[in-house]
Design an enzyme around this catalytic site. Structure first.
Site, mmCIF file in Angstrom:
data_model
loop_
_atom_site.group_PDB
_atom_site.id
_atom_site.type_symbol
_atom_site.label_atom_id
_atom_site.label_comp_id
_atom_site.label_asym_id
_atom_site.label_seq_id
_atom_site.Cartn_x
_atom_site.Cartn_y
_atom_site.Cartn_z
ATOM 1 N N TYR A 53 0.858 -1.186 0.000
ATOM 2 C CA TYR A 53 0.000 0.000 0.000
ATOM 3 C C TYR A 53 0.891 1.231 0.000
ATOM 4 C CZ TYR A 53 -3.450 3.367 1.839
ATOM 5 O OH TYR A 53 -4.272 4.449 2.040
ATOM 6 N N ASP B 113 9.287 2.603 -0.487
ATOM 7 C CA ASP B 113 8.280 3.233 0.366
ATOM 8 C C ASP B 113 8.606 2.842 1.803
ATOM 9 O OD1 ASP B 113 6.109 3.912 1.912
ATOM 10 O OD2 ASP B 113 4.648 3.514 0.326
ATOM 11 N N LYS C 196 5.230 8.920 8.949
ATOM 12 C CA LYS C 196 5.078 8.366 10.300
ATOM 13 C C LYS C 196 6.161 8.840 11.275
ATOM 14 C CE LYS C 196 2.271 4.568 8.584
ATOM 15 N NZ LYS C 196 0.886 4.802 8.907
#
Ligand code: HOZ
Length: 443
Positions: free
Chosen positions: A149, A244, A277
């Site tokens: 994702y 990612d 994050k």
């Protein structure tokens, strides 16, 4: 351990109210508990390794806001930095020294990145990285992997994990087929498919985007042969390899997953990286970076446009900087990784003693566990294998743990997170709860 912890009437009432004004009652689908059933807990406050819900029930938090809270909640140095920054101004829409400091700090820890652009969310960072890769190469096609994702940009909503897996949609409504015509989806850890895709379309592929450790189909590591071949093929065909690291960056190791692959495969580095994050420490902040040559394609230097009112926000950068400084304290990652390994080992021991097949894995402060179909089953290596694990058993375990004050992610497709504030007391309480919970019937 008693499970008589009072009701969740306040969460029920808030959920009913929320559903009147917010679709599904939540601002991000996985929070709605659709995968596991039941009422989501509305969180009132958090401190250290704990969350308290609106009914005053306390939980050991293994979500950590889905990754950012690596220091635990309410770390004094972070709170102080945020408070000081807020008093100096919430947003300027103009450059600040602090965003330069944060960029310098990230570059110091991630040698593959020579320049970085700060944005506000992982979705924005991944979407912008793809645009930049396409602009820099002059090519259109991108490869992604099933179950990985990369946020909810249109071109990336194909066979993504996380909330999309939860809801069983291979992609999203509202994404016209033409928008994803350049997106090639391959199986994670499948070298043969990768070689075929490059053999057929290598000259048209702008980039390959990959979660080096997939955290949106639980926790699945990319194998070394897969990563090595991926690097070779990208280099041979002039495609940019995008890591990612929204979840893994500054989380599985100080230098992210790429530092671990570089240890195993000397000279290894991705061409571009996406972060989020942990670099925001709990505030909306993300980033994408690459070599100077690639990044200079970005406006105002180059023709690839990208912008944002809240990009490099002064409070978010203060929060991120304070967080990044704390995680560089000597021994930080050794302690975090040790606790996370101990958590997984304790859960596996409880399952084994209960006669329940389970496997699990961790790196740094990120972990995953799966209820398998037999004791012989190995860790899943791709989305199909994750889907074949025992969802009913996971859901029963999730609820039994929640009732006992342990909050794992409410879907088997999500990774878990341990913070530096988790210690032996929380681990022991988790193991005691797990031993009881594993007695609960599945389904
Ligand atoms: N993207 C997250 C799941 N991998 C969910 C974020 C959230 O709901 O806060």
């Amino acid at each position: 351990m008693s499970t008589d912890r009072g009701g969740h009437g306040a969460s029920d009432a808030l959920f009913a109210r929320a559903q009147q004004v917010i679709p599904g009652g939540v601002n991000s689908p996985v929070r709605a508990f659709r995968a596991v059933g039941g009422t989501p807990r509305f969180i009132a406050r958090a401190q250290g390794p704990y969350l308290w819900d609106a009914d005053g029930r306390r939980y050991i938090d293994y979500i950590g806001s889905w990754g950012p809270m690596i220091l635990g909640h309410g770390h004094p140095a972070v709170l102080e930095a945020v408070e000081r920054a807020a008093r100096g101004g919430l947003s300027f829409g103009a450059p600040t020294e602090r965003e330069v400091e944060l960029a310098e700090e990230i570059l110091k820890l991630v040698p593959s990145v020579e320049q970085i652009r700060l944005v506000s969310s992982g979705t924005e960072a991944a979407m912008s990285a793809i645009r930049l890769a396409r602009g820099a190469t002059g090519r259109a096609k991108l490869i992604k992997f099933e179950g990985c994702y990369h946020g909810h940009a249109d071109a990336l909503l194909v066979k993504a994990g996380s909330g999309l897996a939860t809801h069983g949609h291979p992609t999203s409504a509202g994404v016209p087929p033409e928008v994803v015509q350049h997106t090639i989806v391959l199986e994670y850890n499948n070298v043969t498919q990768l070689e075929e895709a490059f053999a057929l379309q290598g000259g048209e592929i702008a980039c390959v985007i990959v979660e080096p450790i997939a955290g949106n189909m639980n926790f699945v590591r990319a194998t070394l042969p897969f990563m090595q071949r991926l690097r070779e093929l990208c280099s041979a065909h002039g495609a940019l390899l995008i890591f990612d690291e929204v979840m893994t960056g500054f989380r599985v190791a100080l230098g992210g997953a790429q530092s671990l692959f570089a240890q195993a495969l000397p000279g290894f580095a991705p061409d571009m990286s996406v972060f989020g994050k942990v670099i925001g420490g709990g505030m909306p902040l993300a980033a994408f970076g690459a070599s100077r040559a690639v990044m200079e394609n970005l406006a105002p230097l180059g023709p690839v446009y990208q912008a944002g009112t809240l990009s490099g926000n002064p409070v978010a950068t203060a929060c991120g900087l304070a967080t990044l400084r704390e995680i560089q304290r000597p021994g930080f990652f050794d302690a975090l990784a040790g606790n996370t390994r101990a958590l997984v080992a304790g859960l596996l021991a409880a399952a084994r003693d209960a006669g329940v097949p389970m496997c699990g894995d961790s790196l740094g402060g990120m972990f995953g566990f799966f209820f398998t179909r037999s004791f012989e089953d190995m860790l899943p290596q791709n989305y199909g294998e994750v889907m074949a694990t025992d969802k009913e058993r996971f859901n029963a375990f999730f609820h039994a743990m929640l009732e006992r004050g342990v909050y794992f992610a409410p879907a088997l497709y999500e990774a878990g997170f341990v913070s530096a504030a988790h210690g032996p007391a929380e681990l022991d309480a988790t193991f005691a709860a797990a031993r009881e919970a594993l007695q609960a019937p599945a389904g």
